[in-house]
Design a protein around this motif. Structure first.
Motif, PDB file in Angstrom:
ATOM      1  N   ASP A 347      56.955 -46.917   4.965  1.00  0.00           N
ATOM      2  CA  ASP A 347      55.679 -47.221   4.503  1.00  0.00           C
ATOM      3  C   ASP A 347      54.400 -47.001   4.399  1.00  0.00           C
ATOM      4  N   ALA A 348      53.941 -45.829   5.228  1.00  0.00           N
ATOM      5  CA  ALA A 348      52.247 -45.838   6.290  1.00  0.00           C
ATOM      6  C   ALA A 348      51.558 -44.150   5.866  1.00  0.00           C
ATOM      7  N   SER A 349      50.947 -44.485   5.303  1.00  0.00           N
ATOM      8  CA  SER A 349      50.612 -42.809   4.791  1.00  0.00           C
ATOM      9  C   SER A 349      49.720 -42.033   6.022  1.00  0.00           C
ATOM     10  N   PHE A 350      49.871 -40.826   6.036  1.00  0.00           N
ATOM     11  CA  PHE A 350      48.811 -40.297   7.117  1.00  0.00           C
ATOM     12  C   PHE A 350      47.758 -39.459   6.326  1.00  0.00           C
ATOM     13  N   ALA A 351      46.889 -39.601   7.470  1.00  0.00           N
ATOM     14  CA  ALA A 351      46.105 -38.387   6.631  1.00  0.00           C
ATOM     15  C   ALA A 351      44.956 -37.562   7.613  1.00  0.00           C
ATOM     16  N   ALA A 352      44.917 -36.529   7.760  1.00  0.00           N
ATOM     17  CA  ALA A 352      44.578 -35.627   8.830  1.00  0.00           C
ATOM     18  C   ALA A 352      43.200 -35.393   7.991  1.00  0.00           C
ATOM     19  N   PRO A 353      42.174 -34.320   9.078  1.00  0.00           N
ATOM     20  CA  PRO A 353      40.682 -34.218   8.207  1.00  0.00           C
ATOM     21  C   PRO A 353      41.157 -33.095   7.530  1.00  0.00           C
ATOM     22  N   PRO A 354      40.222 -32.789   5.888  1.00  0.00           N
ATOM     23  CA  PRO A 354      40.436 -31.529   5.665  1.00  0.00           C
ATOM     24  C   PRO A 354      40.406 -30.199   6.334  1.00  0.00           C
ATOM     25  N   GLY A 355      41.191 -29.810   6.142  1.00  0.00           N
ATOM     26  CA  GLY A 355      41.492 -27.787   6.705  1.00  0.00           C
ATOM     27  C   GLY A 355      42.515 -28.101   8.141  1.00  0.00           C
ATOM     28  N   THR A 356      43.153 -28.948   8.429  1.00  0.00           N
ATOM     29  CA  THR A 356      43.384 -29.216  10.023  1.00  0.00           C
ATOM     30  C   THR A 356      44.927 -28.878   9.376  1.00  0.00           C
ATOM     31  N   THR A 357      45.220 -27.775   9.987  1.00  0.00           N
ATOM     32  CA  THR A 357      47.181 -27.150   9.573  1.00  0.00           C
ATOM     33  C   THR A 357      47.336 -27.973  10.595  1.00  0.00           C
ATOM     34  N   ARG A 358      49.115 -28.376  10.990  1.00  0.00           N
ATOM     35  CA  ARG A 358      49.986 -29.179  10.727  1.00  0.00           C
ATOM     36  C   ARG A 358      51.065 -27.917  10.768  1.00  0.00           C
ATOM     37  N   LEU A 379      46.061 -43.733   9.945  1.00  0.00           N
ATOM     38  CA  LEU A 379      47.297 -44.238   9.152  1.00  0.00           C
ATOM     39  C   LEU A 379      47.710 -45.472   8.533  1.00  0.00           C
ATOM     40  N   ALA A 380      47.608 -45.192   6.730  1.00  0.00           N
ATOM     41  CA  ALA A 380      46.957 -46.424   5.973  1.00  0.00           C
ATOM     42  C   ALA A 380      48.418 -47.485   6.060  1.00  0.00           C
ATOM     43  N   GLY A 381      48.423 -48.822   6.015  1.00  0.00           N
ATOM     44  CA  GLY A 381      49.889 -49.260   6.000  1.00  0.00           C
ATOM     45  C   GLY A 381      49.738 -50.411   4.545  1.00  0.00           C
ATOM     46  N   THR A 382      50.161 -50.939   4.250  1.00  0.00           N
ATOM     47  CA  THR A 382      50.283 -51.834   3.222  1.00  0.00           C
ATOM     48  C   THR A 382      49.116 -53.063   3.266  1.00  0.00           C
ATOM     49  N   GLU A 383      48.263 -52.906   4.715  1.00  0.00           N
ATOM     50  CA  GLU A 383      47.260 -54.402   4.761  1.00  0.00           C
ATOM     51  C   GLU A 383      46.625 -53.580   5.595  1.00  0.00           C
ATOM     52  N   LYS A 384      47.067 -52.906   6.680  1.00  0.00           N
ATOM     53  CA  LYS A 384      46.030 -52.353   7.319  1.00  0.00           C
ATOM     54  C   LYS A 384      46.225 -50.579   7.955  1.00  0.00           C
ATOM     55  N   THR A 385      44.834 -50.429   8.330  1.00  0.00           N
ATOM     56  CA  THR A 385      44.562 -49.043   7.717  1.00  0.00           C
ATOM     57  C   THR A 385      44.282 -48.302   9.645  1.00  0.00           C
ATOM     58  N   TRP A 386      44.833 -47.903  10.396  1.00  0.00           N
ATOM     59  CA  TRP A 386      45.128 -47.633  11.854  1.00  0.00           C
ATOM     60  C   TRP A 386      44.218 -46.130  11.979  1.00  0.00           C
ATOM     61  N   TYR A 387      43.401 -46.026  13.051  1.00  0.00           N
ATOM     62  CA  TYR A 387      42.535 -44.887  12.977  1.00  0.00           C
ATOM     63  C   TYR A 387      42.143 -44.203  14.696  1.00  0.00           C
ATOM     64  N   ARG A 388      42.856 -43.016  14.926  1.00  0.00           N
ATOM     65  CA  ARG A 388      42.247 -42.624  16.846  1.00  0.00           C
ATOM     66  C   ARG A 388      41.468 -40.846  16.261  1.00  0.00           C
TER      67      ARG A 388
END
Length: 393
Positions: A347-358, A379-388
């Protein structure tokens, strides 16, 4: 091994203290203790062994060499809490093995000495990265010009080599063992019943990472379940131990400075394991297998990824990444360096920079071409977002 496991060191220490074990802190002997003052019930775990154990001149010479020795950060051994585990002839040459307590960084060192003429010298020094004591192990490595021998504690009834056959031993030192330079092999001890192990232990496993393991990296890794042997199958441990490899890529820090001559913080101690991240097809070729390695180091859980190409090509490994919710790895695939991001949070949502080819996009795994400039993924969870952030290497 049996008493040196992470999380049980304090228990083992309590058992040994209750049974009268442990050097007296205030005692500063003129010479190193011969044997180590440790009991498991009534069993002397590390008695004085070897043909020179009662040779006063040899003990004095070994003491002088250990007193002059310094760790890579210039700490010295504390003689009264150290001990000569073996001193005698091995294959016709004088050898001594000393468990050295180096209190500056709460470290334990295995010092192997030889004799040049009448003078003893420290020939090999390896750091045992477990926060506990080296002498709570039951199998210690003995360096040889070719192959390997092992020194076993009095708890060991027998030791099986990589081929599953019992290794003959005299005074605790085994006969030579065929250990390759850059390949992990397993040795297994049978431990007799003692106060700390009332039922003994039928299979106490340890991995030897190979005879090319460079000092001060300690070559033995505990492998209780056998998962480490499976995880390292087909992998070059010299590559794993390199500065860009999983086991060697996180340098040791002492205070606010790096200590490159010390064992890396990422050096494995126990619990090497692997899990599959699935098949990955790169560049339109046959799909290979992507795996995640995990292991315990003295500074916590480490992870890395391994790509095993189709057709039996050489595996590609990433540097280590400390265990966290969103893992990020640099995978140097020839001609196509990649960034691998993985997670196990549901139940977490992953986000990449615009234009990133996966190149790969599936639950828990995203693979992209390694960016030229640093880019940040989340990676956005219900209570916290993690960045790398990856790229810019």
């Amino acid at each position: 091994m049996a008493s040196a496991r992470r999380g049980t060191t304090a228990t083992a220490l309590l058992v040994l203290l209750l049974t009268g074990c442990g050097p007296v802190a205030g005692r500063q002997p003129a010479t190193l203790p011969v044997g180590y003052d440790s009991l498991d019930g009534t069993l002397e775990v590390w008695p004085a062994r070897g043909s020179l154990a009662r040779d006063a001149a040899a003990t004095a010479g070994i003491t002088d060499a250990v007193r002059d020795w310094r760790s890579p950060i210039d700490d010295r051994a504390h003689l009264s809490s150290s001990g000569i585990l073996y001193s005698g002839e091995v294959a016709g040459s004088p050898v001594a093995l000393v468990a050295a307590d180096v209190p500056g960084e709460a470290a334990s060192w295995l010092l192997q000495l030889d004799r040049d003429g009448q003078r003893w010298r420290v020939a090999h020094a390896t750091e045992y990265t477990d926060p506990g004591y080296l002498v709570y192990s039951d199998v210690l490595p003995v360096q040889q010009p070719t192959g390997r021998r092992y020194l076993t504690s009095a708890r060991v009834e027998r030791l099986l080599g990589p081929d599953g056959r019992a290794l003959p031993a005299a005074d605790g030192i085994t006969e030579p063992v065929a250990v390759p330079p850059c390949q992990a092999v397993s040795v297994t001890a049978t431990l007799r019943p003692t106060r700390s192990l009332p039922r003994g232990r039928a299979a106490d496993r340890v991995l030897d990472l190979g005879t090319a393991t460079r000092a001060p990296r300690y070559p033995l890794v505990r492998d209780e379940t056998g998962s480490g042997k499976r995880a390292l199958s087909g992998l070059d441990t010299c590559v794993l131990a390199g500065e860009r490899g999983p086991f060697g890529s996180v340098p040791r820090r002492i205070g606010d400075r790096q200590a490159p001559l010390s064992a890396p913080e990422s050096w494995p101690m126990a619990k090497i394991a692997v899990r599959s991240l699935g098949s990955v097809s790169l560049g339109g070729g046959e799909p290979g297998e992507l795996e995640q390695l995990t292991w315990e180091s003295a500074t916590g859980t480490m992870t890395a990824v391994v790509y095993r190409p189709a057709g039996g090509g050489a595996p590609v490994v990433s540097p280590a990444d400390r265990s966290t919710t969103l893992q990020a790895y640099y995978l140097p695939v020839p001609g196509q360096p990649l960034a691998v991001l993985s997670w196990r949070t549901r139940d977490a949502s992953f986000a990449a920079p615009p234009g990133t080819t996966r190149l790969v996009d599936r639950p828990g795994l995203v693979v992209v071409a390694q960016p030229d400039r640093k880019q940040t993924f989340s990676l956005a969870g219900t209570e916290k977002t993690w960045y790398r952030s990856v790229g810019g290497r």
